[in-house]
Write a protein that holds these residues in place. Structure first.
Motif, short mmCIF file in Angstrom:
data_model
loop_
_atom_site.label_atom_id
_atom_site.label_comp_id
_atom_site.label_asym_id
_atom_site.label_seq_id
_atom_site.Cartn_x
_atom_site.Cartn_y
_atom_site.Cartn_z
N LEU A 1 24.58 56.00 79.64
CA LEU A 1 25.58 57.17 79.29
C LEU A 1 25.69 57.33 77.88
N SER A 2 25.09 56.65 77.02
CA SER A 2 25.44 56.75 75.52
C SER A 2 24.75 57.84 75.07
N SER A 3 23.66 58.70 75.51
CA SER A 3 23.25 60.01 74.89
C SER A 3 24.08 61.19 75.67
N ASN A 4 24.25 61.18 76.71
CA ASN A 4 24.84 62.21 77.28
C ASN A 4 25.37 61.63 78.85
N LEU A 5 26.24 62.38 79.73
CA LEU A 5 26.31 62.06 81.04
C LEU A 5 25.43 61.94 81.66
N PHE A 6 24.32 63.06 81.50
CA PHE A 6 23.24 63.19 82.69
C PHE A 6 21.88 62.98 82.00
N GLY A 7 21.66 62.54 80.58
CA GLY A 7 20.35 62.44 80.01
C GLY A 7 19.60 61.20 80.20
N GLN A 8 18.64 60.86 79.73
CA GLN A 8 17.84 59.82 79.34
C GLN A 8 18.68 58.88 78.46
N GLY A 9 18.32 57.36 78.70
CA GLY A 9 19.25 56.55 77.99
C GLY A 9 18.54 56.04 76.70
N SER A 10 17.42 56.93 76.15
CA SER A 10 16.70 56.52 74.99
C SER A 10 16.77 57.60 74.09
N GLU A 11 16.47 57.16 72.66
CA GLU A 11 16.17 58.43 71.76
C GLU A 11 14.90 58.09 71.50
N LYS A 12 13.98 59.21 71.42
CA LYS A 12 12.41 59.03 71.23
C LYS A 12 11.89 59.55 69.99
N VAL A 13 11.23 59.15 69.38
CA VAL A 13 10.38 59.82 68.19
C VAL A 13 8.98 59.70 68.47
N SER A 14 8.21 60.63 68.28
CA SER A 14 6.79 60.62 68.33
C SER A 14 6.35 60.40 66.61
N LEU A 15 5.35 59.55 66.62
CA LEU A 15 4.68 59.33 65.28
C LEU A 15 3.15 59.48 65.37
N ASP A 16 2.65 59.89 64.13
CA ASP A 16 1.06 60.28 64.04
C ASP A 16 0.81 58.97 62.78
N LEU A 17 0.59 57.89 63.05
CA LEU A 17 0.38 56.85 62.02
C LEU A 17 -1.05 56.98 61.41
N ARG A 18 -0.87 56.73 59.88
CA ARG A 18 -2.05 56.77 59.20
C ARG A 18 -2.51 55.38 58.61
N ALA A 19 -3.77 55.18 58.69
CA ALA A 19 -4.41 53.91 58.19
C ALA A 19 -4.13 53.85 56.86
N GLY A 20 -3.50 52.55 56.34
CA GLY A 20 -3.29 52.31 54.90
C GLY A 20 -1.70 52.84 54.43
N SER A 21 -0.78 53.08 55.30
CA SER A 21 0.61 53.56 55.12
C SER A 21 1.45 52.98 55.98
N THR A 22 2.62 52.82 55.61
CA THR A 22 3.79 52.20 56.55
C THR A 22 4.77 53.44 56.82
N THR A 23 5.08 53.60 58.16
CA THR A 23 6.12 54.30 58.51
C THR A 23 7.21 53.78 58.57
N TYR A 24 8.33 54.30 58.34
CA TYR A 24 9.69 53.77 58.41
C TYR A 24 10.57 54.84 59.07
N LEU A 25 11.27 54.22 60.10
CA LEU A 25 12.42 54.74 60.98
C LEU A 25 13.61 54.10 60.78
#
Length: 116
Positions: free
Chosen positions: A51-75
């Motif tokens: 119930l944290s996102s909304n009353l009828f939605g999914q229970g998770s927040e999602k992010v799609s990332l395209d990771l590159r070699a040699g770098s660090t992605t921060y969320l």
């Protein structure tokens, strides 16, 4: 890839993080989890309460990332407090320099995916 939470707001709210559907660790205030992931597309999610996102939605927040070699992605994991969203955590991608600076003063939480 590093997921961190610099805010102490909502410290009792600690949903787990998942990468590609596999739980990697918990969202702890003033903490971070780091994962070595192969380059390519990955999905990072926060397993919020149903119930944290909304009353009828999914229970998770999602992010799609395209990771590159040699770098660090921060969320950055941001607590969203309120009546409609009691304790939801949302993910925001930040620059590598911003993420590195933010993580410098945080503690590393245990994760099930290795160090970045």
């Amino acid at each position: 890839m590093v997921v961190y939470r610099s805010s102490a707001m909502g410290f009792a709210v600690q949903p787990s993080y998942a990468v590609d559907g596999r739980v990697i660790g918990g969202s702890q205030a003033a903490g971070f989890v780091a994962c070595e992931l192969p380059p390519g597309r990955h999905e990072v999610a926060v397993n919020n309460l149903p119930l944290s996102s909304n009353l009828f939605g999914q229970g998770s927040e999602k992010v799609s990332l395209d990771l590159r070699a040699g770098s660090t992605t921060y969320l950055s994991a941001q607590p969203q407090m309120g009546i409609v969203t009691p304790g939801a955590i949302t993910l925001i991608q930040v620059t590598e320099s911003q993420g590195r600076a933010d993580v410098a003063s945080l503690h590393q939480s245990n994760s099930s995916c290795g160090k970045a």
